[in-house]
Write a protein that holds these residues in place. Sequence first.
Motif, mmCIF file in Angstrom:
data_model
loop_
_atom_site.group_PDB
_atom_site.id
_atom_site.type_symbol
_atom_site.label_atom_id
_atom_site.label_comp_id
_atom_site.label_asym_id
_atom_site.label_seq_id
_atom_site.Cartn_x
_atom_site.Cartn_y
_atom_site.Cartn_z
ATOM 1 N N ILE A 60 6.048 -1.549 7.758
ATOM 2 C CA ILE A 60 5.827 -0.177 7.291
ATOM 3 C C ILE A 60 7.183 0.465 7.018
ATOM 4 O O ILE A 60 8.125 0.305 7.795
ATOM 5 C CB ILE A 60 5.065 0.668 8.335
ATOM 6 C CG1 ILE A 60 3.765 -0.017 8.755
ATOM 7 C CG2 ILE A 60 4.764 2.064 7.780
ATOM 8 C CD1 ILE A 60 3.033 0.694 9.893
ATOM 9 N N GLU A 61 7.268 1.199 5.921
ATOM 10 C CA GLU A 61 8.469 1.978 5.607
ATOM 11 C C GLU A 61 8.102 3.444 5.507
ATOM 12 O O GLU A 61 7.080 3.797 4.917
ATOM 13 C CB GLU A 61 9.074 1.513 4.283
ATOM 14 C CG GLU A 61 10.227 2.405 3.792
ATOM 15 C CD GLU A 61 10.743 2.003 2.422
ATOM 16 O OE1 GLU A 61 11.337 0.913 2.323
ATOM 17 O OE2 GLU A 61 10.548 2.774 1.445
ATOM 18 N N VAL A 62 8.936 4.294 6.076
ATOM 19 C CA VAL A 62 8.799 5.737 5.853
ATOM 20 C C VAL A 62 10.094 6.243 5.244
ATOM 21 O O VAL A 62 11.191 5.789 5.578
ATOM 22 C CB VAL A 62 8.478 6.516 7.149
ATOM 23 C CG1 VAL A 62 7.075 6.211 7.631
ATOM 24 C CG2 VAL A 62 9.498 6.242 8.253
ATOM 25 N N ILE A 92 14.037 -2.676 -9.239
ATOM 26 C CA ILE A 92 13.726 -2.803 -7.816
ATOM 27 C C ILE A 92 13.106 -1.484 -7.353
ATOM 28 O O ILE A 92 13.435 -0.413 -7.865
ATOM 29 C CB ILE A 92 14.996 -3.134 -7.002
ATOM 30 C CG1 ILE A 92 14.618 -3.658 -5.607
ATOM 31 C CG2 ILE A 92 15.959 -1.957 -6.929
ATOM 32 C CD1 ILE A 92 15.753 -4.368 -4.901
ATOM 33 N N GLN A 93 12.172 -1.558 -6.404
ATOM 34 C CA GLN A 93 11.479 -0.363 -5.912
ATOM 35 C C GLN A 93 12.132 0.163 -4.633
ATOM 36 O O GLN A 93 12.699 -0.600 -3.851
ATOM 37 C CB GLN A 93 10.020 -0.700 -5.586
ATOM 38 C CG GLN A 93 9.173 -1.086 -6.784
ATOM 39 C CD GLN A 93 8.626 0.125 -7.496
ATOM 40 O OE1 GLN A 93 9.239 0.620 -8.437
ATOM 41 N NE2 GLN A 93 7.482 0.600 -7.080
ATOM 42 N N VAL A 94 11.983 1.453 -4.397
ATOM 43 C CA VAL A 94 12.451 2.052 -3.150
ATOM 44 C C VAL A 94 11.873 1.293 -1.952
ATOM 45 O O VAL A 94 12.558 1.021 -0.967
ATOM 46 C CB VAL A 94 12.036 3.536 -3.067
ATOM 47 C CG1 VAL A 94 12.429 4.147 -1.721
ATOM 48 C CG2 VAL A 94 12.642 4.326 -4.214
ATOM 49 N N GLU A 95 10.595 0.917 -2.060
ATOM 50 C CA GLU A 95 9.865 0.338 -0.932
ATOM 51 C C GLU A 95 9.963 -1.179 -0.828
ATOM 52 O O GLU A 95 9.215 -1.802 -0.066
ATOM 53 C CB GLU A 95 8.402 0.773 -0.992
ATOM 54 C CG GLU A 95 7.679 0.406 -2.270
ATOM 55 C CD GLU A 95 7.775 1.448 -3.369
ATOM 56 O OE1 GLU A 95 6.927 1.445 -4.266
ATOM 57 O OE2 GLU A 95 8.723 2.278 -3.338
ATOM 58 N N HIS A 96 10.904 -1.791 -1.544
ATOM 59 C CA HIS A 96 10.989 -3.257 -1.524
ATOM 60 C C HIS A 96 11.220 -3.864 -0.131
ATOM 61 O O HIS A 96 10.828 -5.001 0.109
ATOM 62 C CB HIS A 96 12.077 -3.749 -2.490
ATOM 63 C CG HIS A 96 13.482 -3.561 -1.992
ATOM 64 N ND1 HIS A 96 14.176 -2.381 -2.145
ATOM 65 C CD2 HIS A 96 14.311 -4.399 -1.325
ATOM 66 C CE1 HIS A 96 15.377 -2.515 -1.603
ATOM 67 N NE2 HIS A 96 15.483 -3.724 -1.095
ATOM 68 N N PRO A 97 11.851 -3.134 0.833
ATOM 69 C CA PRO A 97 12.087 -3.761 2.140
ATOM 70 C C PRO A 97 10.837 -4.234 2.872
ATOM 71 O O PRO A 97 10.891 -5.223 3.606
ATOM 72 C CB PRO A 97 12.806 -2.664 2.936
ATOM 73 C CG PRO A 97 13.527 -1.868 1.902
ATOM 74 C CD PRO A 97 12.560 -1.828 0.744
ATOM 75 N N VAL A 98 9.687 -3.547 2.692
ATOM 76 C CA VAL A 98 8.500 -4.002 3.425
ATOM 77 C C VAL A 98 8.059 -5.384 2.938
ATOM 78 O O VAL A 98 7.567 -6.201 3.714
ATOM 79 C CB VAL A 98 7.321 -2.999 3.357
ATOM 80 C CG1 VAL A 98 7.649 -1.732 4.131
ATOM 81 C CG2 VAL A 98 6.906 -2.677 1.945
ATOM 82 N N THR A 99 8.248 -5.645 1.652
ATOM 83 C CA THR A 99 7.931 -6.968 1.120
ATOM 84 C C THR A 99 8.895 -8.003 1.663
ATOM 85 O O THR A 99 8.495 -9.129 2.005
ATOM 86 C CB THR A 99 7.982 -6.935 -0.426
ATOM 87 O OG1 THR A 99 6.964 -6.050 -0.902
ATOM 88 C CG2 THR A 99 7.762 -8.308 -1.015
ATOM 89 N N GLU A 100 10.160 -7.641 1.755
ATOM 90 C CA GLU A 100 11.152 -8.571 2.319
ATOM 91 C C GLU A 100 10.812 -8.911 3.768
ATOM 92 O O GLU A 100 10.970 -10.071 4.195
ATOM 93 C CB GLU A 100 12.546 -7.949 2.237
ATOM 94 C CG GLU A 100 13.039 -7.780 0.800
ATOM 95 C CD GLU A 100 14.435 -7.202 0.714
ATOM 96 O OE1 GLU A 100 15.155 -7.552 -0.229
ATOM 97 O OE2 GLU A 100 14.807 -6.377 1.592
ATOM 98 N N LEU A 138 5.113 7.044 2.642
ATOM 99 C CA LEU A 138 4.959 5.910 3.555
ATOM 100 C C LEU A 138 4.368 4.730 2.774
ATOM 101 O O LEU A 138 3.426 4.903 2.007
ATOM 102 C CB LEU A 138 4.052 6.295 4.726
ATOM 103 C CG LEU A 138 3.774 5.253 5.808
ATOM 104 C CD1 LEU A 138 3.510 5.946 7.152
ATOM 105 C CD2 LEU A 138 2.586 4.342 5.474
ATOM 106 N N GLU A 139 4.945 3.554 2.974
ATOM 107 C CA GLU A 139 4.450 2.345 2.316
ATOM 108 C C GLU A 139 4.305 1.238 3.359
ATOM 109 O O GLU A 139 5.073 1.189 4.338
ATOM 110 C CB GLU A 139 5.418 1.869 1.231
ATOM 111 C CG GLU A 139 5.724 2.908 0.153
ATOM 112 C CD GLU A 139 7.030 3.651 0.351
ATOM 113 O OE1 GLU A 139 7.458 4.368 -0.576
ATOM 114 O OE2 GLU A 139 7.625 3.536 1.444
ATOM 115 N N GLU A 151 0.870 -1.188 0.000
ATOM 116 C CA GLU A 151 0.000 0.000 0.000
ATOM 117 C C GLU A 151 0.901 1.230 0.000
ATOM 118 O O GLU A 151 1.721 1.413 0.905
ATOM 119 C CB GLU A 151 -0.889 -0.004 1.240
ATOM 120 C CG GLU A 151 -1.658 1.266 1.485
ATOM 121 C CD GLU A 151 -3.043 1.266 0.847
ATOM 122 O OE1 GLU A 151 -3.398 2.286 0.252
ATOM 123 O OE2 GLU A 151 -3.764 0.250 0.978
ATOM 124 N N CYS A 152 0.774 2.064 -1.032
ATOM 125 C CA CYS A 152 1.659 3.230 -1.195
ATOM 126 C C CYS A 152 0.866 4.516 -1.363
ATOM 127 O O CYS A 152 1.275 5.420 -2.095
ATOM 128 C CB CYS A 152 2.551 3.028 -2.422
ATOM 129 S SG CYS A 152 3.442 1.462 -2.458
#
Length: 451
Positions: A335-337, A293-301, A239-240, A228-229
């Motif tokens: 969650i990533e900010v 690769i997306q900036v927000e990939h860590p939340v998926t990891e 925030l994602e 969710e972005c």
Amino acid sequence: MIKKVIIANRGEIAARIIRTCTKMGIQTVAVYSEADQKAPFVAMADESFLLGPPRVNESYLNIDKILSIAKECGADAVHPGYGFLSENGRFAERCEAEGLTFIGPSSHVMDMMGSKIAARNAMEKANIPIVPGTNEAVASAEAAVQIANEIGYPIMLKASAGGGGIGMQVVNNDEELIKAFESNTKRAQTFFGDGSMFLEKKIEGARHIEIQLIADHFGNVFHLFERECSIQRRNQKVLEEAPSPFISEETRKKMGEAAVNAAKALKYTNAGTIEFLVDENENFYFLEMNTRIQVEHPVTEEITGLDIVELQLNIANKKELTINQDTLSINGHAIEVRIYAEDPKTFFPSPGHISTYEEPKTNKVRLETAVSNNYDVTPFYDPMISKLIVSGENRLEAINNLKQALLKFKIEGIKTNIPMLLKIVDNEEFMKGNTTTSFVQEHYLTELHTN
């Protein structure tokens, strides 16, 4: 097998790639501009080479110089990260011609998805729902007005080659559209070398939800669920989180299947993301595909336990992946900010000297950072300086962990958006999961301007 990777990027994503390469026993080569000589990622790599002056066209966009360094140091692969040359089909072609493995999809697919107009046509052909709009470039402001009146306002005016919110604007009437068409055409031409514009109907109350895809060279394609972005400022994510607090299991399955089918139709390989707009009734529409690769990939990891950079490298090595969709599951919430060096009231960049940088030492925190103590943030690049990722058994726990981490994240000497992020995570509507692409405007800026 890949033995040495040159990273055609900078900052936190360069550091992120270096860590996984080191874990896998792959040597790393960093390239840097004069402005980045003291950046942490430069010291992390096995070898580092100066690209040139700070401006991107003389450094991180200098294809000839990057390929020359790759040949000089004996690299056999290139990881482009995100931004810069990551979705440049010509760069991928040049890498292939030089005998370098480009860690990403084919240049043909990159070129197709790099044009938002071509991408819309490809998705429609693959039976993926698209937002009502134009499937070819609009020739003039007058033509745009005629089409807009047929579709109905409000309209999203978009640059076909755009990204990062550049060349994109919501317009509500003919007068706004005429003015916006000319200015955004010029801006797109300046930033992307392509001023082609198209129109889409604005989906009111929309959410921005994307599906992470992984595809190898053996026909195996699977998704790693959604992110969710929706919380964005100036059409750029702030925030994602994963999973989305909004969509049902049925919609999650439909979106995942649609994304996988699209990747198969494109004969896609490596990591990629299909972004959707989702309305209040959970109808979803193709927005764009990011072939990187997306900036927000860590939340998926964090919710899958997988290392997406490692998957990218294995796919580039022509390894067949043993993962399948049935064995994947969502574990907890993340969650990533994005921590920006910017004024939290105006969103203007705030470059300068970081006199104090203290990362939070709280529960379930992961930091991806581009800076350190006594570091100078320059005005030459995107103002994102760190990504703070938190996880929890559930969304409420992740939110509480995020609050604690933000409160203990100490950055002095420059302005950052941490005060803004604290207001967002304290907001009652955010706590309920009621987040749309207009959230910042409705719940942050409105409050800011009324106080």
